[in-house]
Scaffold this motif. Structure first.
Motif, PDB file in Angstrom:
ATOM      1  N   SER A  78      -5.088   4.457  -2.145  1.00 20.78           N
ATOM      2  CA  SER A  78      -5.915   3.882  -0.978  1.00 20.78           C
ATOM      3  C   SER A  78      -7.451   3.371  -1.349  1.00 20.78           C
ATOM      4  O   SER A  78      -7.846   2.883  -0.568  1.00 20.78           O
ATOM      5  N   PHE A 137       3.881   1.764   4.617  1.00 15.91           N
ATOM      6  CA  PHE A 137       2.840   1.914   3.682  1.00 15.91           C
ATOM      7  C   PHE A 137       2.186   3.324   4.019  1.00 15.91           C
ATOM      8  O   PHE A 137       1.465   3.989   2.782  1.00 15.91           O
ATOM      9  N   LEU A 159       0.185  -5.663   5.399  1.00 18.89           N
ATOM     10  CA  LEU A 159       0.554  -4.243   4.998  1.00 18.89           C
ATOM     11  C   LEU A 159       2.062  -4.140   4.781  1.00 18.89           C
ATOM     12  O   LEU A 159       3.057  -4.670   5.716  1.00 18.89           O
ATOM     13  N   SER A 160       2.430  -3.575   3.509  1.00 13.93           N
ATOM     14  CA  SER A 160       4.190  -3.311   3.234  1.00 13.93           C
ATOM     15  C   SER A 160       4.647  -2.475   4.327  1.00 13.93           C
ATOM     16  O   SER A 160       3.882  -1.505   4.930  1.00 13.93           O
ATOM     17  N   HIS A 171      -5.468  -4.361   6.842  1.00  5.01           N
ATOM     18  CA  HIS A 171      -4.572  -4.021   7.624  1.00  5.01           C
ATOM     19  C   HIS A 171      -4.469  -4.715   9.194  1.00  5.01           C
ATOM     20  O   HIS A 171      -3.469  -4.980   9.640  1.00  5.01           O
ATOM     21  N   GLY A 202      -7.663   2.197   6.049  1.00  8.55           N
ATOM     22  CA  GLY A 202      -6.676   1.173   5.808  1.00  8.55           C
ATOM     23  C   GLY A 202      -5.494   1.202   6.534  1.00  8.55           C
ATOM     24  O   GLY A 202      -4.530   0.411   6.659  1.00  8.55           O
ATOM     25  N   SER A 203      -5.209   2.383   7.544  1.00  7.23           N
ATOM     26  CA  SER A 203      -4.261   2.517   8.538  1.00  7.23           C
ATOM     27  C   SER A 203      -4.692   2.190   9.950  1.00  7.23           C
ATOM     28  O   SER A 203      -4.011   2.401  10.761  1.00  7.23           O
ATOM     29  N   GLN A 231       0.928  -1.181  -0.080  1.00  2.00           N
ATOM     30  CA  GLN A 231      -0.041  -0.026  -0.054  1.00  2.00           C
ATOM     31  C   GLN A 231       0.860   1.344   0.148  1.00  2.00           C
ATOM     32  O   GLN A 231       1.844   1.261   0.524  1.00  2.00           O
TER      33      GLN A 231
END
Length: 440
Positions: free
Chosen positions: A201, A256, A252-253, A247, A411-412, A193
């Motif tokens: 996103s 991100f 996730l990478s 998430h 997403g966070s 991401q």
């Protein structure tokens, strides 16, 4: 978000264009003016490779054919910041002579009938496939020609990682998450991401629309009429839920929150990340930045719940538009430029400058044989009956401007999926009321 003043262009591409009486003879009388003398056109595009490189290619090819008009390519930011630049420049009368912008619902927010030159009746529109016109029309007007090809929204994946781990391309969300678990156990980031580029996103929500429409075929009509919403529809809510699920699973990478999409492509190409939910227009950047890894990267549609209904959410190309502030010889030259874009010569110029991201919607524009693997993977969806669905923004005028900020929060882990969907519904309501849609 407060509108920002226009940025100075980072670079300028100058191409010369000769608009002679001979060249104009094929156009309708009065369409293009006399064309005598030099004319300077400015062309605003966003600062992604996928926009700048084709724009440069078009300017160069156009200049080689018509060497007496200058076309200066200017750049603006992407995402919400760039939207504000476009809206500000249109409202203040400071827009360039031609500009690139989204088709579909985002175009409607520009009030095209009030701000843009209608191209209805121009002969060069005969070169454009009919499927494109609804995405650049308002009232009785047609306002743009396509640049680039159709795009898919889905998942780029590292085929070398898949091969090493013995994985198969998933056709359901459960299969996708099972793959992610194996990928994480192997020490590779399952999902890349890149939230510094906030627009990236949105993919788990927007690219899921094929699955939404498969579950609720009337969703677009009901959504436009305010009979349903993301928070009220179980099918539509799943996009936000899946964003949160990835998430919360720790898939996730690294970095991100601060990575840009070029960073995401680097991780994917290096095999440090396995999946990158994204639009296929970034494949051109992959080709330019990581040419030795292009064959390692494939593509699949975002999986849903039913493997039998697996298919691709499709974005029609962006458009090139002429603001009403363009007049006289500039308007004549601008129309000639759009005629060139909407021609096989224009397609060839774009193909030479940037790897195609999907089928062109200009007639007689074939794709090259040496397409990147990820683009080839997209084409079977177009060939299959019911294999593609236009993204929601092309079948409904309703799209709120704050989605990319909301999906960054979900997403966070800052906001829950349910809260994000409800907040986006409120954002959508404001937009729908501004458009004066019935039922809102």
């Amino acid at each position: 978000m407060k509108a920002l003043p226009p940025r100075r262009p980072r670079w300028t591409v100058v191409a010369a264009v000769l608009v002679t009486a001979l060249a104009l003879a094929s156009c309708s009388p009065g369409d293009l003016g006399s064309g005598d003398g030099k004319v300077s056109l400015t062309f605003l595009v966003d600062n992604s490779d996928a926009s700048v490189r084709p724009a440069e290619g078009l300017a160069k090819a156009f200049g080689e054919k018509y060497p007496d008009v200058q076309v200066e390519v200017e750049v603006r930011p992407q995402g919400g910041e760039g939207d504000n630049v476009v809206k500000t420049r249109l409202s203040t009368g400071d827009m360039t002579d031609v500009f690139l912008y989204n088709s579909g619902s985002l175009l409607q927010a520009l009030k095209p009938a009030e701000t843009l030159v209608s191209l209805k009746g121009e002969g060069f529109l005969a070169n454009v496939q009919d499927t494109f016109f609804p995405t650049v029309s308002a009232g009785d007007g047609v306002f743009g020609v396509p640049i680039g090809g159709a795009m898919g929204g889905g998942v780029l994946y590292n085929r070398a990682v898949y091969s090493r781990l013995g994985l198969q391309v998933p056709r359901t969300w459960a299969e996708f998450m099972a793959n992610n678990a194996k990928i994480k156990a192997a020490g590779v980031a399952p999902v890349v991401q890149t939230y510094q580029d906030t627009w990236t996103s949105q993919m788990f929500v927007l690219a899921d629309y094929h699955n939404v429409a498969a579950a609720e075929p009337r969703f677009a009509d009901d959504y436009t009429a305010n009979r349903t919403s993301y928070a009220r529809s179980p099918a539509a809510l799943k996009g936000f839920q899946r964003l949160q699920e990835v998430h919360d699973a720790g898939y996730l990478s690294p970095d991100f929150a601060s990575a840009k999409y070029e960073d995401g492509l680097r991780l994917l190409a290096a095999g440090q990340g396995a999946h990158f939910p994204i639009l296929t227009f970034v494949v051109g950047t992959l080709v330019a930045n990581h040419p030795d890894k292009v064959d390692d990267i494939g593509f699949f549609a975002l999986p849903g719940d039913d493997a039998a209904k697996n298919g691709l959410t499709v974005w029609t190309p962006s458009g090139i538009y002429i603001p009403k502030t363009t007049g006289g010889e500039k308007l004549a030259a601008a129309k000639r430029f759009l005629a060139f874009v909407a021609s096989p010569e224009g397609c060839a110029a774009q193909t030479k400058a940037y790897a195609p991201t999907g089928p062109y919607v200009v007639k007689d524009c074939p794709l090259p044989d040496d397409l990147p693997r990820a683009v080839k993977d997209m084409l079977p969806y177009f060939a299959a009956a019911g294999g593609t669905t236009p993204a929601l923004e092309f079948v409904s005028p309703v799209k709120g401007p704050a989605l990319e900020q909301i999906t960054v929060e979900v997403g966070s882990g800052i906001r829950s999926a349910a809260d994000g969907a409800a907040l986006y519904d409120r954002d959508v309501e404001k937009q729908a009321k501004q458009l004066g849609l019935p039922g809102w």
